[in-house]
Scaffold this active site. Structure first.
Site, mmCIF file in Angstrom:
data_model
loop_
_atom_site.group_PDB
_atom_site.id
_atom_site.type_symbol
_atom_site.label_atom_id
_atom_site.label_comp_id
_atom_site.label_asym_id
_atom_site.label_seq_id
_atom_site.Cartn_x
_atom_site.Cartn_y
_atom_site.Cartn_z
ATOM 1 N N ARG A 93 -31.094 -4.590 -8.166
ATOM 2 C CA ARG A 93 -31.763 -5.895 -8.060
ATOM 3 C C ARG A 93 -32.373 -6.129 -6.680
ATOM 4 O O ARG A 93 -32.816 -7.224 -6.377
ATOM 5 C CB ARG A 93 -30.767 -7.003 -8.367
ATOM 6 C CG ARG A 93 -30.327 -7.008 -9.803
ATOM 7 C CD ARG A 93 -29.377 -8.143 -10.066
ATOM 8 N NE ARG A 93 -28.996 -8.173 -11.465
ATOM 9 C CZ ARG A 93 -28.095 -8.971 -11.964
ATOM 10 N NH1 ARG A 93 -27.456 -9.814 -11.164
ATOM 11 N NH2 ARG A 93 -27.812 -8.942 -13.243
ATOM 12 N N ASP B 13 -25.267 0.421 -7.607
ATOM 13 C CA ASP B 13 -25.095 -0.411 -8.793
ATOM 14 C C ASP B 13 -26.167 -1.509 -8.797
ATOM 15 O O ASP B 13 -27.232 -1.330 -8.228
ATOM 16 C CB ASP B 13 -23.668 -0.970 -8.848
ATOM 17 C CG ASP B 13 -23.268 -1.710 -7.578
ATOM 18 O OD1 ASP B 13 -24.151 -2.241 -6.881
ATOM 19 O OD2 ASP B 13 -22.067 -1.760 -7.274
ATOM 20 N N SER B 14 -25.866 -2.639 -9.403
ATOM 21 C CA SER B 14 -26.860 -3.714 -9.496
ATOM 22 C C SER B 14 -27.228 -4.299 -8.135
ATOM 23 O O SER B 14 -28.315 -4.854 -7.976
ATOM 24 C CB SER B 14 -26.369 -4.829 -10.420
ATOM 25 O OG SER B 14 -25.184 -5.403 -9.904
ATOM 26 N N LEU B 15 -26.355 -4.177 -7.151
ATOM 27 C CA LEU B 15 -26.696 -4.675 -5.813
ATOM 28 C C LEU B 15 -27.884 -3.898 -5.250
ATOM 29 O O LEU B 15 -28.678 -4.426 -4.474
ATOM 30 C CB LEU B 15 -25.488 -4.572 -4.876
ATOM 31 C CG LEU B 15 -24.289 -5.425 -5.278
ATOM 32 C CD1 LEU B 15 -23.094 -5.128 -4.384
ATOM 33 C CD2 LEU B 15 -24.639 -6.899 -5.243
ATOM 34 N N THR B 16 -28.018 -2.658 -5.660
ATOM 35 C CA THR B 16 -29.187 -1.852 -5.309
ATOM 36 C C THR B 16 -30.312 -2.110 -6.302
ATOM 37 O O THR B 16 -31.448 -2.351 -5.916
ATOM 38 C CB THR B 16 -28.826 -0.351 -5.303
ATOM 39 O OG1 THR B 16 -27.833 -0.132 -4.306
ATOM 40 C CG2 THR B 16 -30.034 0.510 -5.013
#
Length: 183
Positions: A57, A52-55
């Protein structure tokens, strides 16, 4: 008319000759070379970062860029393919995976490792559209892992867990932003 035809005839002849020479060279090169060298854009080792965004970004320094750190560490050794989709949950990644994986074809053998980092969006409150019940989340992860192993049989698979959530700190952060402390 004669000068114009001769002029175009000469240019046309030169172009045709150059194309014939290039085609012959390319045909000979293709029979003697099995793979395009990596520095010319051929297949080279890579790692797939899926999440998700943790990846997604992970290249951004203001988010402590874990992908940027990996990129620095593995510079000239392998390419990092970041497939982090902000706001996505395991259900949506599972639906998209069949469209993502076939594109690798024979280059899949070049995949050294895959990271899978999902769960932060799945774990939001039940009223949120990203929420996925725990039972479904487990089933989704198993299915995603199965597809990744089938697509990249030689690659190591690294599962990352969602970070812990400090609800008091989250509420304080939201209030400082002038937003509701509700998730």
């Amino acid at each position: 008319r004669g000068a114009r035809t001769r002029m175009f005839g000469i240019n046309h002849g030169l172009i045709v000759t150059a194309l014939v020479i290039a085609a012959a060279a390319l045909a000979r090169w293709r029979t003697t070379t099995t793979r395009v060298p990596a520095f010319l854009g051929g297949s080279r080792p890579f790692a797939l970062l899926l999440g998700d965004s943790l990846t997604g970004r992970g290249f951004q320094p203001e988010h402590h860029g874990w992908v940027a750190s990996l990129s620095d560490r593995y510079s000239r050794k392998l390419d990092l393919v970041n497939r982090g989709y902000g706001g996505w949950n395991s259900r949506w990644v599972l639906r998209a995976l069949p469209h993502l994986l076939p594109r690798w074809g024979p280059d899949a053998a070049q995949c050294r490792w895959v990271t899978l980092w999902l769960g932060a969006n799945d774990a939001v409150d039940e009223w949120a559209k990203q929420h996925v019940p725990l039972v479904e989340f487990r089933a989704n992860l198993r299915a995603i892992i199965s597809q990744l192993r089938a697509a990249f049989p030689e690659a190591k698979l690294l599962l990352l867990t969602p970070p812990p959530c400090d609800t008091d700190a989250w509420a304080a952060h939201r209030l400082r932003q002038g937003k509701s402390s509700e998730r």
